[in-house]
Design a protein around this motif. Structure first.
Motif, PDB file in Angstrom:
ATOM      1  N   THR A 191       0.911  -1.112  -0.141  1.00  0.00           N
ATOM      2  CA  THR A 191      -0.148   0.124  -0.062  1.00  0.00           C
ATOM      3  C   THR A 191       0.858   1.292  -0.083  1.00  0.00           C
ATOM      4  N   SER A 192       0.683   2.230  -0.983  1.00  0.00           N
ATOM      5  CA  SER A 192       1.379   3.494  -1.063  1.00  0.00           C
ATOM      6  C   SER A 192       0.856   4.308  -0.011  1.00  0.00           C
ATOM      7  N   ARG A 193       1.840   4.854   0.652  1.00  0.00           N
ATOM      8  CA  ARG A 193       1.269   6.090   1.658  1.00  0.00           C
ATOM      9  C   ARG A 193       0.749   7.181   0.530  1.00  0.00           C
ATOM     10  N   ALA A 194       0.055   8.086   0.910  1.00  0.00           N
ATOM     11  CA  ALA A 194      -0.641   8.936   0.357  1.00  0.00           C
ATOM     12  C   ALA A 194       0.229  10.192   0.606  1.00  0.00           C
ATOM     13  N   HIS A 195       0.783  10.757  -0.344  1.00  0.00           N
ATOM     14  CA  HIS A 195       1.932  11.811  -0.505  1.00  0.00           C
ATOM     15  C   HIS A 195       0.908  13.159  -0.712  1.00  0.00           C
ATOM     16  N   HIS A 196       1.687  14.251  -0.091  1.00  0.00           N
ATOM     17  CA  HIS A 196       1.193  15.778  -0.192  1.00  0.00           C
ATOM     18  C   HIS A 196       1.459  16.090  -1.660  1.00  0.00           C
ATOM     19  N   GLU A 197       0.408  16.952  -1.987  1.00  0.00           N
ATOM     20  CA  GLU A 197       0.635  17.451  -3.628  1.00  0.00           C
ATOM     21  C   GLU A 197       2.026  17.972  -3.974  1.00  0.00           C
ATOM     22  N   ILE A 198       2.861  18.625  -3.086  1.00  0.00           N
ATOM     23  CA  ILE A 198       4.017  19.204  -3.282  1.00  0.00           C
ATOM     24  C   ILE A 198       5.196  18.008  -3.301  1.00  0.00           C
ATOM     25  N   THR A 199       4.833  17.001  -2.777  1.00  0.00           N
ATOM     26  CA  THR A 199       5.926  15.639  -2.710  1.00  0.00           C
ATOM     27  C   THR A 199       5.628  15.327  -4.217  1.00  0.00           C
ATOM     28  N   LEU A 200       4.174  15.093  -4.897  1.00  0.00           N
ATOM     29  CA  LEU A 200       4.067  14.377  -5.946  1.00  0.00           C
ATOM     30  C   LEU A 200       4.634  15.405  -6.903  1.00  0.00           C
ATOM     31  N   ARG A 201       4.670  16.638  -6.878  1.00  0.00           N
ATOM     32  CA  ARG A 201       5.204  17.473  -7.910  1.00  0.00           C
ATOM     33  C   ARG A 201       6.672  17.166  -7.873  1.00  0.00           C
ATOM     34  N   ARG A 202       7.298  17.234  -6.853  1.00  0.00           N
ATOM     35  CA  ARG A 202       8.700  16.882  -6.663  1.00  0.00           C
ATOM     36  C   ARG A 202       9.234  15.583  -7.327  1.00  0.00           C
ATOM     37  N   LEU A 203       8.357  14.495  -6.676  1.00  0.00           N
ATOM     38  CA  LEU A 203       8.600  13.175  -7.324  1.00  0.00           C
ATOM     39  C   LEU A 203       8.400  13.357  -9.014  1.00  0.00           C
ATOM     40  N   ALA A 204       7.525  13.836  -9.603  1.00  0.00           N
ATOM     41  CA  ALA A 204       7.422  13.947 -10.876  1.00  0.00           C
ATOM     42  C   ALA A 204       8.445  14.594 -11.542  1.00  0.00           C
ATOM     43  N   ALA A 205       9.172  15.357 -11.109  1.00  0.00           N
ATOM     44  CA  ALA A 205      10.219  16.039 -11.525  1.00  0.00           C
ATOM     45  C   ALA A 205      11.579  15.325 -11.555  1.00  0.00           C
ATOM     46  N   ILE A 206      11.649  14.091 -10.739  1.00  0.00           N
ATOM     47  CA  ILE A 206      12.778  13.613 -10.300  1.00  0.00           C
ATOM     48  C   ILE A 206      12.875  12.433 -11.691  1.00  0.00           C
ATOM     49  N   PRO A 207      14.031  12.330 -12.318  1.00  0.00           N
ATOM     50  CA  PRO A 207      13.822  11.166 -13.152  1.00  0.00           C
ATOM     51  C   PRO A 207      13.987  10.008 -12.762  1.00  0.00           C
ATOM     52  N   GLN A 208      13.105   8.837 -13.539  1.00  0.00           N
ATOM     53  CA  GLN A 208      13.029   7.561 -13.078  1.00  0.00           C
ATOM     54  C   GLN A 208      14.309   6.922 -12.963  1.00  0.00           C
ATOM     55  N   ASP A 209      14.507   5.780 -12.289  1.00  0.00           N
ATOM     56  CA  ASP A 209      15.564   4.823 -12.221  1.00  0.00           C
ATOM     57  C   ASP A 209      16.916   5.754 -11.571  1.00  0.00           C
ATOM     58  N   GLY A 210      16.886   6.052 -10.673  1.00  0.00           N
ATOM     59  CA  GLY A 210      17.878   6.511  -9.840  1.00  0.00           C
ATOM     60  C   GLY A 210      18.167   8.042  -9.937  1.00  0.00           C
ATOM     61  N   GLY A 211      17.227   8.728 -10.231  1.00  0.00           N
ATOM     62  CA  GLY A 211      17.161  10.098 -10.298  1.00  0.00           C
ATOM     63  C   GLY A 211      17.374  10.802  -8.693  1.00  0.00           C
ATOM     64  N   SER A 212      17.803  11.760  -8.536  1.00  0.00           N
ATOM     65  CA  SER A 212      18.135  12.602  -7.525  1.00  0.00           C
ATOM     66  C   SER A 212      17.286  14.070  -7.235  1.00  0.00           C
TER      67      SER A 212
ATOM     68  N   ASP B 250       9.629   6.429   3.690  1.00  0.00           N
ATOM     69  CA  ASP B 250       9.473   7.848   3.686  1.00  0.00           C
ATOM     70  C   ASP B 250      10.459   8.466   2.849  1.00  0.00           C
ATOM     71  N   VAL B 251      10.150   9.271   1.572  1.00  0.00           N
ATOM     72  CA  VAL B 251      11.357   9.811   0.610  1.00  0.00           C
ATOM     73  C   VAL B 251      12.116  10.859   1.251  1.00  0.00           C
ATOM     74  N   THR B 252      11.482  11.376   2.382  1.00  0.00           N
ATOM     75  CA  THR B 252      12.281  12.409   3.124  1.00  0.00           C
ATOM     76  C   THR B 252      13.442  11.999   3.964  1.00  0.00           C
ATOM     77  N   ARG B 253      13.531  10.721   4.319  1.00  0.00           N
ATOM     78  CA  ARG B 253      14.617   9.893   5.011  1.00  0.00           C
ATOM     79  C   ARG B 253      15.647   9.394   4.148  1.00  0.00           C
ATOM     80  N   GLY B 254      15.532   9.274   2.859  1.00  0.00           N
ATOM     81  CA  GLY B 254      16.965   8.636   2.283  1.00  0.00           C
ATOM     82  C   GLY B 254      16.240   8.370   0.822  1.00  0.00           C
ATOM     83  N   ARG B 255      16.991   7.712  -0.118  1.00  0.00           N
ATOM     84  CA  ARG B 255      16.756   7.365  -1.405  1.00  0.00           C
ATOM     85  C   ARG B 255      15.678   6.337  -1.325  1.00  0.00           C
ATOM     86  N   TYR B 256      14.627   6.342  -1.011  1.00  0.00           N
ATOM     87  CA  TYR B 256      13.446   5.353  -0.730  1.00  0.00           C
ATOM     88  C   TYR B 256      12.253   5.498  -1.859  1.00  0.00           C
TER      89      TYR B 256
END
Length: 363
Positions: free
Chosen positions: A233-254, A297-303
């Protein structure tokens, strides 16, 4: 190579019948039972385990109901409470000791003797005097070797008739675990001339990857769950978190790829590459970073997931720690994440025990 199918197809170790003739083992600081699972998979009959954490105890009993479990502070545990579990006429072959590693971690500002958890590992010697295991295996972080506690452990074991071998630095990624996790393994044995036999051999270069472990799991969006697997089950992310994740390249992006308007305030004006694992994605064809209690938690590391715009799920974290899919966890989501993040990778410990059995056939 181990694949996700391996994790799904592993069956429960025998709890009766043929297991009665298996060598006897005890698990100290057992947590949620990863080490017990590993020892059972390698042919041991685990008869007793100890941990003081209530939720870990519930999880342990769910998965290992035949084992005598003592929910107790090891400092108040009497050897007789474990001796009753050893069948008459049987010898204790192996005692696993995975004491809390936080006191010896470089991330702990109170590490060393100032951390009240540091001396807990010494309780294993008191119990060894009464239980007389033929061999003890210790698992901890490499930092323990430089501590005063480690020298006390060596002296105390010697006075109890055990010789502590040379510490071996191992990476779980070299032992079939799709995760980079550097640990210290050291064995103590009652036969002084034999301890030099235990050397962890160099492992093959082929590694199990994040793709091997996770690719067959259902893709998920933020807040979505697999109806057939509550842990997935995926945690429900805040809208700003989703915007950040969408901007980070797949497969190893930072997070270095984030435009200025999406950067975290605390990360601005820092050198490129600082704290780059925060909001980072895992790579499909590499091993995962070391999992911690904040592993979902994506704020705690490369997760972050290599493809999906979300953090990894509890199921994915359990896979990366090589827990079999049938393993049941008790507690809420944060308690389960803590159990998974604190666990010894099952497959790593299973392979290490197999090396021990090869070095000491009588075990």
């Amino acid at each position: 190579m181990m694949s996700a199918n391996f994790l799904k197809s592993r069956t429960r170790a025998l709890t009766g019948g043929d297991s009665l003739n298996r060598p006897i083992a005890i698990d100290l600081f057992c947590g949620s039972g990863a080490v017990t699972t590993a020892m059972k998979e390698d042919g041991y009959r685990v008869v007793a385990a100890v941990d003081m954490n209530r939720i870990c105890g519930v999880t342990y009993r769910k998965n290992h109901p035949e084992v005598l479990f003592r929910k107790k502070d090891i400092r108040s545990l009497q050897p007789s409470e474990l001796l009753v579990a050893i069948p008459k006429g049987k010898k204790l072959k192996l005692m696993a000791v995975c004491a809390p590693c936080q006191p010896f971690s470089s991330q702990n500002r109170r590490r060393g003797a100032s951390d009240t958890r540091a001396p807990l590992i010494l309780e294993s010697v008191r119990l060894a005097r009464a239980l007389k295991p033929q061999l003890i295996i210790y698992e901890n972080v490499p930092g323990i070797v430089a501590s005063a506690i480690f020298q006390r452990l060596k002296r105390s074991l010697a006075s109890a008739g055990y010789i502590l071998g040379n510490p071996q630095r191992v990476d779980a990624a070299d032992f079939g675990v799709p995760q980079r996790r550097v640990r210290c393994i050291v064995a103590a044995i009652r036969a002084p001339g034999r301890i030099k036999d235990f050397v962890v051999p160099a492992q093959g270069a082929e590694r199990v990857t994040v793709r091997d472990a996770l690719a067959d799991l259902r893709p998920l969006s933020s807040g979505e769950r697999d109806p057939h697997d509550l842990l997935h089950t995926s945690r429900a992310h805040h809208e700003i978190t989703l915007r950040r994740l969408a901007a980070i390249p797949q497969d190893g992006g930072s997070r270095d790829s984030l435009p200025p308007e999406l950067q975290l305030e605390c990360h601005r004006n820092r050198n490129k590459g600082d704290f780059c694992d925060v909001y980072g994605r895992m790579r499909w064809d590499s091993v995962a970073p070391t999992l911690t209690t904040g592993c979902t938690d994506v704020t705690r590391g490369r997760y972050a997931h290599p493809r999906d715009d979300r953090a990894i799920t509890l199921r994915e974290a359990a896979r990366l720690q090589t827990f079999p899919d049938w393993y049941q966890f008790a507690g809420n989501r944060s308690e389960i994440a803590e159990q998974i993040g604190n666990a010894v990778p099952v497959e790593m410990f299973r392979r290490l025990v197999a090396i021990l059995r090869k070095s000491y056939p009588e075990l």
